[in-house]
Write an enzyme that holds these catalytic residues in place. Structure first.
Site, PDB file in Angstrom:
ATOM      1  N   SER A  61       0.870  -1.113  -0.148  1.00  0.00           N
ATOM      2  CA  SER A  61      -0.105  -0.062  -0.052  1.00  0.00           C
ATOM      3  C   SER A  61       0.853   1.297  -0.149  1.00  0.00           C
ATOM      4  CB  SER A  61      -1.012   0.398   0.978  1.00  0.00           C
ATOM      5  OG  SER A  61      -1.774   1.241   1.070  1.00  0.00           O
ATOM      6  N   TYR A 106      -2.098  -1.226  10.652  1.00  0.00           N
ATOM      7  CA  TYR A 106      -2.154  -0.970   8.919  1.00  0.00           C
ATOM      8  C   TYR A 106      -0.900  -0.574   8.346  1.00  0.00           C
ATOM      9  CZ  TYR A 106      -4.035  -1.652   3.584  1.00  0.00           C
ATOM     10  OH  TYR A 106      -3.814  -1.211   2.791  1.00  0.00           O
TER      11      TYR A 106
HETATM   12  N1  LIG Z   1      -8.560  -0.532  -1.365  1.00  0.00           N
HETATM   13  C1  LIG Z   1      -7.580   0.527  -1.161  1.00  0.00           C
HETATM   14  O1  LIG Z   1      -7.378   1.429  -1.724  1.00  0.00           O
HETATM   15  C2  LIG Z   1      -6.116  -0.052  -1.396  1.00  0.00           C
HETATM   16  C3  LIG Z   1      -5.425   0.490  -1.064  1.00  0.00           C
HETATM   17  C4  LIG Z   1      -3.798  -0.197  -0.944  1.00  0.00           C
HETATM   18  C5  LIG Z   1      -4.056  -1.761  -0.961  1.00  0.00           C
HETATM   19  N2  LIG Z   1      -4.774  -2.376  -0.670  1.00  0.00           N
HETATM   20  C6  LIG Z   1      -4.665  -3.697  -0.561  1.00  0.00           C
HETATM   21  O2  LIG Z   1      -5.093  -4.117  -1.678  1.00  0.00           O
HETATM   22  C7  LIG Z   1      -5.594  -5.752  -1.094  1.00  0.00           C
HETATM   23  C8  LIG Z   1      -6.668  -5.925  -1.769  1.00  0.00           C
HETATM   24  O3  LIG Z   1      -7.715  -4.890  -0.998  1.00  0.00           O
HETATM   25  P1  LIG Z   1      -8.987  -4.667  -1.894  1.00  0.00           P
HETATM   26  O4  LIG Z   1      -8.748  -2.628  -2.349  1.00  0.00           O
HETATM   27  O5  LIG Z   1      -8.960  -5.095  -3.680  1.00  0.00           O
HETATM   28  O6  LIG Z   1     -10.046  -5.404  -0.863  1.00  0.00           O
HETATM   29  P2  LIG Z   1     -11.106  -6.178  -1.626  1.00  0.00           P
HETATM   30  O7  LIG Z   1     -11.831  -5.957  -2.291  1.00  0.00           O
HETATM   31  O8  LIG Z   1     -12.013  -5.891   0.857  1.00  0.00           O
HETATM   32  O9  LIG Z   1     -10.817  -7.430  -0.946  1.00  0.00           O
HETATM   33  C9  LIG Z   1      -9.569  -8.344   0.024  1.00  0.00           C
HETATM   34  C10 LIG Z   1      -9.808  -9.347  -0.610  1.00  0.00           C
HETATM   35  O10 LIG Z   1      -8.797 -10.423   0.689  1.00  0.00           O
HETATM   36  C11 LIG Z   1      -9.454 -11.529   0.760  1.00  0.00           C
HETATM   37  N3  LIG Z   1      -8.938 -11.436   2.290  1.00  0.00           N
HETATM   38  C12 LIG Z   1      -9.333 -10.750   3.374  1.00  0.00           C
HETATM   39  N4  LIG Z   1      -9.258 -11.546   4.512  1.00  0.00           N
HETATM   40  C13 LIG Z   1      -8.416 -13.382   4.447  1.00  0.00           C
HETATM   41  C14 LIG Z   1      -8.326 -14.005   5.142  1.00  0.00           C
HETATM   42  N5  LIG Z   1      -8.390 -13.419   6.150  1.00  0.00           N
HETATM   43  N6  LIG Z   1      -8.356 -15.524   4.073  1.00  0.00           N
HETATM   44  C15 LIG Z   1      -8.217 -15.616   2.752  1.00  0.00           C
HETATM   45  N7  LIG Z   1      -8.660 -13.807   2.132  1.00  0.00           N
HETATM   46  C16 LIG Z   1      -9.008 -13.584   2.667  1.00  0.00           C
HETATM   47  C17 LIG Z   1     -11.110 -10.947   1.170  1.00  0.00           C
HETATM   48  O11 LIG Z   1     -11.591 -12.172   0.572  1.00  0.00           O
HETATM   49  P3  LIG Z   1     -12.634 -13.251   1.746  1.00  0.00           P
HETATM   50  O12 LIG Z   1     -12.958 -11.989   1.969  1.00  0.00           O
HETATM   51  O13 LIG Z   1     -13.410 -13.677   0.319  1.00  0.00           O
HETATM   52  O14 LIG Z   1     -11.794 -13.695   1.960  1.00  0.00           O
HETATM   53  C18 LIG Z   1     -10.876 -10.353  -0.446  1.00  0.00           C
HETATM   54  O15 LIG Z   1     -10.892 -11.107  -1.233  1.00  0.00           O
HETATM   55  C19 LIG Z   1      -5.212  -5.796   0.338  1.00  0.00           C
HETATM   56  O16 LIG Z   1      -4.179  -6.506   0.352  1.00  0.00           O
HETATM   57  C20 LIG Z   1      -5.006  -4.507   0.540  1.00  0.00           C
HETATM   58  O17 LIG Z   1      -4.346  -4.035   2.004  1.00  0.00           O
HETATM   59  C21 LIG Z   1      -6.347  -1.876  -1.022  1.00  0.00           C
END
Ligand SMILES: NC(=O)c1ccc[n+]([C@@H]2O[C@H](COP(=O)([O-])OP(=O)(O)OC[C@H]3O[C@@H](n4cnc5c(N)ncnc54)[C@H](OP(=O)(O)O)[C@@H]3O)[C@@H](O)[C@H]2O)c1
Length: 261
Positions: free
Chosen positions: A144, A157
Site C-alpha cells: 500500500s 495497517y
Molecule cells: N482499496 C484500496 O484503496 C487499497 C489501497 C492500498 C492497498 N490495498 C491492498 O490491496 C489488497 C486488496 O484489497 P482490496 O482493496 O481489493 O479490498 P477487498 O475488495 O476487500 O479485497 C480483499 C481480499 O482479501 C481477501 N481476504 C481478506 N482476509 C482474508 C483471509 N483471512 N483469508 C483469505 N482471504 C482474505 C478477501 O476475500 P474473502 O473476504 O472472501 O476472504 C478479498 O478477496 C489488500 O492487501 C489491501 O491492503 C488496497
C-alpha cells in the site's frame, strides 16, 4: 531480458474474491494465464471462475482462510495438480482497520499482522520450492502507499504494509541469483470493498477530497509490471506525489499528517 510472457503461465492469487485480487486474476486470465483463485467467500470465487472460463481461460477455486497453513498448502497444491506448477504468486489478501492507536485493543494489530504480513510471508515460504521450478517465476506482494508513508489512524495497517516492503526488499536480493523476481505493488485509494470491510473503524482522518482509481486500473498496471520484471510500482498519482514529497521533506509531511490526526 525481453518482456516476460504471461500466456501459459500458472498463478495463485490470494484474496481473489473481490477488488484488486479479483481484477488481477481476470487480467492474468485474459492474457492466457491459468489461475488458482483463493479467498474465503466460495460463491464469489465460483462466479469468478465461471467468468474466466467464459473467456476461454482456466481457473480453479480454493476456498479458505489465508491465515490457515492448510489452506495455503491447498492453494499451492491446486496449482501443481491442475496446471503442473507455479510461475506467479500474487500475495494480495488483506484487511484494514482505522482509528486511533491509543484506544485500540491489542487484537487489532495481531489480526492485521496475521493476514497482511505473516500469511504473505508463510505463503511465500511454502511457494518457493514450486516457484524455483517455474518459468520466469515472480512473487507479487500487494502492499500500500501506507507502506511507504504512514498516516494517522492507520498505525497498525501502515506497520503491516511497511513490514511487507522490508520483507520484499530483502527477499528480492536473496533470490536474485535464483531468478525469482519480487514485485511490490503500492496502491493508493482504489475503489473496492476494502473500506466497507474494515475489521474495526473507531475514527478516520478527514482527508481533502482525492480521487480513486479502479481495481482494473491497478490490475492492468500490475500485470504490465510483471511482464517488465519491475521491482516496484505505485499505481496512483497522489501516492507517487506523497512519496516524493516525503523524500524531499519528511518534516513537512509530518506537519500535514498531524493536521488530520
Ligand atoms: N482499496 C484500496 O484503496 C487499497 C489501497 C492500498 C492497498 N490495498 C491492498 O490491496 C489488497 C486488496 O484489497 P482490496 O482493496 O481489493 O479490498 P477487498 O475488495 O476487500 O479485497 C480483499 C481480499 O482479501 C481477501 N481476504 C481478506 N482476509 C482474508 C483471509 N483471512 N483469508 C483469505 N482471504 C482474505 C478477501 O476475500 P474473502 O473476504 O472472501 O476472504 C478479498 O478477496 C489488500 O492487501 C489491501 O491492503 C488496497
Amino acid at each position: 531480458m525481453p518482456n516476460r510472457e504471461i500466456k501459459n503461465s500458472r498463478a495463485v492469487v490470494t484474496g481473489a474474491s473481490s477488488g484488486i485480487g479479483r481484477a488481477i486474476a481476470l487480467e492474468l486470465a485474459k492474457q492466457g494465464c491459468k489461475v488458482v483463485c483463493l479467498a474465503r467467500r466460495e460463491d464469489r470465487l465460483q462466479a469468478l471462475a465461471k467468468e474466466i472460463e467464459s473467456l476461454g481461460g482456466d481457473a480453479v477455486c480454493v476456498a479458505g482462510d489465508i491465515t490457515d497453513a492448510a489452506v495455503r498448502a491447498n492453494g499451492l497444491a491446486a496449482a501443481q495438480a491442475n496446471f503442473g506448477g507455479l510461475d506467479i504468486l500474487i500475495n494480495n489478501a488483506g484487511v484494514g482497520a482505522i482509528g486511533p492507536f491509543e484506544t485500540a485493543a491489542p487484537d487489532r494489530v495481531r489480526t492485521l499482522m496475521e493476514v497482511n504480513f505473516f500469511s504473505l510471508v508463510e505463503m511465500t515460504r511454502a511457494a518457493l520450492p514450486l516457484l524455483k521450478r517455474g518459468r520466469r517465476p515472480t512473487i507479487v506482494n500487494i502492499s500500500s502507499i501506507l507502506g511507504r508513508r504512514a498516516a494517522p489512524h492507520n498505525s497498525e495497517y501502515s506497520a503491516s504494509k511497511f513490514a511487507v516492503h522490508g520483507f520484499s526488499e530483502a527477499l528480492r536480493a536473496e533470490l536474485a541469483k535464483s531468478g525469482v523476481g519480487v514485485l511490490v505493488v503500492s496502491p493508493g485509494t482504489t475503489e473496492t470493498e476494502f473500506f466497507d470491510r474494515y475489521i474495526e473503524k473507531t475514527g478516520a482522518p478527514q482527508w481533502p477530497k482525492h480521487g480513486a482509481v479502479t481495481a482494473e486500473y491497478v490490475a492492468r498496471a500490475t500485470v504490465r509490471a510483471i511482464r517488465r520484471g519491475s521491482h516496484e510500482i505505485t499505481p496512483y498519482f497522489w501516492g507517487k506525489f506523497l512519496v516524493l514529497l516525503n523524500r524531499l521533506s519528511p518534516w513537512l509531511v509530518d506537519q500535514i499528517m498531524a493536521r488530520y490526526a
